[in-house]
Enzyme design. Structure first.
Site, mmCIF file in Angstrom:
data_model
loop_
_atom_site.group_PDB
_atom_site.id
_atom_site.type_symbol
_atom_site.label_atom_id
_atom_site.label_comp_id
_atom_site.label_asym_id
_atom_site.label_seq_id
_atom_site.Cartn_x
_atom_site.Cartn_y
_atom_site.Cartn_z
ATOM 1 N N ASP A 9 38.870 71.756 -37.104
ATOM 2 C CA ASP A 9 38.516 71.063 -38.347
ATOM 3 C C ASP A 9 39.293 69.751 -38.345
ATOM 4 O O ASP A 9 40.474 69.719 -38.689
ATOM 5 C CB ASP A 9 38.895 71.917 -39.559
ATOM 6 C CG ASP A 9 38.575 71.229 -40.870
ATOM 7 O OD1 ASP A 9 37.580 70.490 -40.932
ATOM 8 O OD2 ASP A 9 39.335 71.426 -41.836
ATOM 9 N N GLU A 71 33.694 70.470 -36.476
ATOM 10 C CA GLU A 71 32.907 70.103 -37.656
ATOM 11 C C GLU A 71 32.364 68.683 -37.515
ATOM 12 O O GLU A 71 33.056 67.776 -37.061
ATOM 13 C CB GLU A 71 33.758 70.197 -38.922
ATOM 14 C CG GLU A 71 32.950 69.999 -40.193
ATOM 15 C CD GLU A 71 33.753 70.271 -41.451
ATOM 16 O OE1 GLU A 71 33.444 69.641 -42.478
ATOM 17 O OE2 GLU A 71 34.669 71.107 -41.421
ATOM 18 N N ASP A 143 42.782 74.243 -43.961
ATOM 19 C CA ASP A 143 42.325 73.630 -42.716
ATOM 20 C C ASP A 143 42.157 74.665 -41.612
ATOM 21 O O ASP A 143 41.190 74.630 -40.846
ATOM 22 C CB ASP A 143 43.301 72.527 -42.280
ATOM 23 C CG ASP A 143 43.372 71.404 -43.305
ATOM 24 O OD1 ASP A 143 42.320 70.803 -43.596
ATOM 25 O OD2 ASP A 143 44.471 71.141 -43.824
#
Length: 184
Positions: A9, A71, A143
């Protein structure tokens, strides 16, 4: 799908990572955490990108994943923030590719749908479901939860995408037209 999946991420201040082992439908938690860039000055973008690159390389070296998922970044309200986040994402991607890993990419919407069941889930809902799916004793950080969610998403979607790729051959477009010097 069988193997070890690393989820990333990306973030300029905090990049989350999550590692899961997958064997068919069974998943086991391996590790999760964050790469933080606070040791570099806020104005030192190259220094921060270096920390992200080296941090992701260290995670890959430590946990030896077989593939990774990252992502996809979308344009936010503030274009400058989006550009900075894109650079952090690029540093993470470069580290993964330099480590010879295949990288899958998923949107936040795809992540939330795969983990929670709907695309408008809140961060705490993702944390709760990741903890349940991996049978964690507590909630991972935001996160790290997103990174673990990306790894879980790839565990579910990756096998389906691989089956589709085996069943069909994707051919490049042979009918592209030139218009004002551009290929369409």
């Amino acid at each position: 799908m069988k193997g070890r999946i690393l989820g990333i991420d990306p973030g300029l201040q905090t990049t989350g990572f999550g590692v899961v082992d997958v064997d068919g439908r069974h998943m086991d938690y391996v590790a999760s955490g964050t790469v933080r860039t606070q040791e570099a000055a806020l104005s030192d973008l190259p220094g921060r990108l270096k920390i992200i690159f080296e941090g992701v390389r260290e995670v890959v070296s430590t946990y030896a994943p077989t593939c990774a998922s990252v992502e996809i970044v979308f344009v936010n309200v503030n274009p400058q923030s989006t550009l900075l986040l894109g650079q952090a994402r690029g540093a993470a991607l470069a580290a993964l590719v330099a480590s010879d890993l295949q990288v899958a990419e998923y949107t936040a919407l795809q992540l939330k749908k795969a983990i929670v069941g709907h695309g408008h889930a809140k961060k705490h809902q993702v944390q709760e479901m990741v903890a349940r799916l991996l049978q964690l004793p507590g909630l991972p950080g935001k996160d790290a939860a997103d990174a673990l969610g990306l790894a879980i998403t790839h565990a579910h979607a990756g096998s389906a995408l691989a089956a589709i790729a085996k069943a069909t051959t994707l051919a490049p477009r042979a009918h592209a037209q030139y218009r004002r010097g551009r290929t369409y």
